[in-house]
Design an enzyme around this catalytic site. Structure first.
Site, PDB file in Angstrom:
ATOM      1  N   GLU A  90       0.883  -1.169   0.000  1.00  0.00           N
ATOM      2  CA  GLU A  90       0.000   0.000   0.000  1.00  0.00           C
ATOM      3  C   GLU A  90       0.912   1.208   0.000  1.00  0.00           C
ATOM      4  O   GLU A  90       1.516   1.544   1.017  1.00  0.00           O
ATOM      5  CB  GLU A  90      -0.924  -0.026   1.214  1.00  0.00           C
ATOM      6  CG  GLU A  90      -2.042   1.011   1.137  1.00  0.00           C
ATOM      7  CD  GLU A  90      -1.712   2.310   1.860  1.00  0.00           C
ATOM      8  OE1 GLU A  90      -1.275   3.251   1.160  1.00  0.00           O
ATOM      9  OE2 GLU A  90      -1.868   2.374   3.080  1.00  0.00           O
ATOM     10  N   CYS A 105      -2.868   8.654   3.704  1.00  0.00           N
ATOM     11  CA  CYS A 105      -2.684   8.012   2.395  1.00  0.00           C
ATOM     12  C   CYS A 105      -3.919   8.161   1.505  1.00  0.00           C
ATOM     13  O   CYS A 105      -3.798   8.170   0.286  1.00  0.00           O
ATOM     14  CB  CYS A 105      -2.330   6.537   2.567  1.00  0.00           C
ATOM     15  SG  CYS A 105      -3.559   5.587   3.474  1.00  0.00           S
TER      16      CYS A 105
END
Length: 631
Positions: free
Chosen positions: A332, A366
């Site tokens: 990720e 994020c």
């Protein structure tokens, strides 16, 4: 006998009983029946509490979490400040250390010994030894650990929020939203649904294997690793650990050097809980080292899976190192998430959502909104709405008192460090030179915390797609406004970066929003909302897989997909009627073959019978198959 009890027992009475039937016998027996039923129920409830109720456990309260705590301020604080400040130097000089400090106040939290390669190897071995027993635990036992942690977290949420604030500089509100709520949601899902997705699963068979039973068993991998970022020290540590141990694995967590103090404490809570529940605390290990020592983890043949949360640059190195032992990796990485605002959207209705999406955790998120893409006719309106709010945002530390003696009300905390300030300023200046208006856009010299790492909440727009600020991940409190003329152009702008993590679409027509959402190149989309794919808001919703595409990484964590990725899906096929119907080799196929022609004739007609188009072809294949079998 009470009327309700008569109704309950009536179906059990003989069918010949009429209205005049004497119920005195039933009336005499029923209290005894009720007594035994109540006793059975109480025993069952006691059994459930014994095996499922949360287990209390002790924990230490770290003193830096106290808002009144004071320590030595560090000028230009960094991970190796202990080498520059004589009063912070550790006693052992032949090992590397890590300095932990509060980035909002620059207060020294502690200097800790960094792990070396041998330390890491020993920790992996400890987790492996503990996992050999843990993998045989039941889901009931694993649920009890998670349930105990959930109760503890709810009971100690303010303490945990303050610990996260002290080490990362965030605010209590950001900690509540990004640390507490998300982690509780993940644990609730594991408790309610984790077993469902990990217990053996029946799979369908076809005609040829109709006499077989097919199952998939999700077995533990062994010891897995999680290498996580600093922006959410509680959630980023607990989420992969809990998923890993619920799947039956041991886990080694490598935390970021920037949040070593808080991560170590958060992981210690899990080990204390394991011990209180009667399990080996060595099942979970935490590693904190410099990048030069990380290969001892990523290249270890004992590690069976790696989850990485962090930058694209480091993610590439992790993936390359993992190839040495063919370790599967979930990445990720960065994001440049767009919020596509369709024509006719009520801007006043959603402005609060966009402000939260951009400035949550000072933009160090994020899935934060990095680009607001709005129709040219509404651009000025959106710009003015942002202009009215952004300059009013206050920065500071929620754990420090001002000279006036009170804790300030603030919306924004600090950045984790000042390492990226120059790059941010350069991108903002480039945008300004190419026609963008700038509000803020610079490092903030805070009036109370002169050594804290603060960046002014900023507004930049209009931004063109070819500007650096429109392409590179900012991870900062900067609202970037972009405008479009057609919906097709908006989609092109949204898809115009190397990233593809999350996105959101806003508009009055949900069907149109959904159509746009389907055309966005990313792993997750919220319609008329922000980031809700990260939190399972309602109890009847399933937890969703989290991850992206393109240079935002690959693989998923969270939800059934993420949980199962931490297992070995083993296919097992057994006889449906053992001893009665089992696989046998027809003579026409038995070695040595008597006739290659007859064997081929048999197999080709078997294919025709099983998969031929239409019942006539299949019947023809069956007749020919029977004939070929007897040759």
């Amino acid at each position: 006998m009470p009327s309700l009890l008569r109704v309950i027992l009536h179906p059990l009475l003989p069918s010949h009983v009429g209205q005049n039937y004497d119920h005195s016998g039933i009336d005499a027996v029923y209290p005894l029946t009720l007594f035994f039923a109540t006793g059975i129920w109480l025993v069952y409830q006691r059994y459930q509490r014994m095996h499922n109720s949360p287990v209390p456990f002790e924990h230490q309260v770290p003193s830096p979490a106290d808002p009144g705590w004071v320590s030595t301020p560090i000028e230009n604080a960094n991970l190796e400040s202990h080498l520059e400040h004589e009063g912070l130097r550790p006693p052992i000089q032949d090992r590397r250390y890590i300095t932990s400090f509060d980035p909002a106040t620059s207060l020294h939290i502690g200097t800790f010994l960094a792990d070396d390669e041998e330390d890491i190897r020993k920790k992996i071995q400890k987790a492996a030894a503990a996992q050999k027993k843990w993998k045989h635990t039941t889901f009931t036992q694993r649920r009890r650990v998670v349930r105990s942690l959930l109760k503890w977290l709810v009971d100690n949420q303010e303490l945990c929020a303050r610990v996260a604030c002290r080490d990362s500089g965030k605010t209590l509100i950001d900690a509540a939203l990004g640390e507490i709520l998300t982690t509780c949601s993940k644990m609730e899902w594991l408790i309610n649904y984790g077993e469902r997705w990990l217990r053996p699963e029946d799979r369908s068979t076809n005609l040829m294997l109709s006499y077989k039973k097919c199952q998939v068993h999700y077995e533990p991998l062994g010891v897995v690793a999680a290498i996580v970022s600093w922006n959410y020290p509680l959630h980023n540590a607990w989420s992969p650990i809990l998923a890993s141990i619920f799947a039956g694995n041991g886990v080694v967590l490598k935390c970021s050097e920037s949040v070593m103090w808080s991560s170590t404490w958060f992981v210690s809570i899990i080990t204390e809980c394991l011990k209180a529940c009667g399990h080996d605390e060595n099942l979970v290990q935490i590693v904190c080292c410099y990048p030069e020592q990380a290969d001892a983890l990523t290249k270890s043949p004992m590690i069976k899976h790696i989850t990485f949360i962090g930058s694209e640059t480091v993610g590439r190195k992790i993936a390359q190192a993992a190839t040495e032992n063919l370790i599967p990796v979930t990445l990720e990485l960065g994001g440049k998430d767009p919020a596509v605002i369709l024509p006719g959207t009520d801007l006043n209705k959603w402005i609060s959502i966009w402000m939260r999406g951009v400035f949550q955790n000072m933009g160090q998120n994020c899935i934060g909104i990095e680009r607001l893409i709005v129709h040219s006719e509404q651009y000025d309106d959106l710009y003015n709405l942002m202009l009215d709010r952004i300059p009013k945002l206050r920065t500071g530390s929620v754990l420090a008192q001002t000279p006036e003696g009170y804790v300030r009300t603030i919306e924004c905390g600090s950045m984790i460090s000042g390492n990226r300030f120059k790059d941010l300023v350069d991108m903002i200046q480039d945008a300004e030179e190419n026609g963008a208006n700038i509000i803020g856009g610079e490092q903030q010299q805070h009036e109370y915390f002169e050594n804290g790492y603060y960046f002014t909440p900023s507004l930049v727009g209009p931004v063109d797609p070819d500007m650096a600020i429109a392409k590179e991940e900012l991870f900062a409190p900067i609202a970037v406004l972009m405008q479009y003329e057609t919906i097709e152009e908006a989609i092109e702008i949204a898809n115009g970066t190397k990233y593809g993590l999350g996105a959101s679409v806003f508009g009055p027509d949900q069907d149109l929003c959904l159509d746009v959402a389907k055309q966005l190149e990313c792993g997750m989309v919220s319609v008329n909302d922000f980031g809700v794919f990260y939190v399972r808001v309602f109890f009847w919703l399933q937890d969703l897989p989290f991850g992206g595409i393109k240079k935002s990484g690959y693989g998923r964590f969270g939800g059934p997909e993420g949980l199962r990725s931490l297992t070995n899906p083993k296919a097992i096929v057994v006889d449906r009627f053992p001893g009665l119907i089992q696989t046998s080799i027809p003579k026409v196929l038995d070695y040595p073959l008597r006739s290659l022609y007859n064997s081929w004739d048999f197999l080709s007609n078997l294919v025709l019978f099983l998969y031929g188009d239409g019942w006539r072809n299949r019947l023809r294949g069956l007749v020919a198959l029977s004939r070929a079998a007897n040759k």
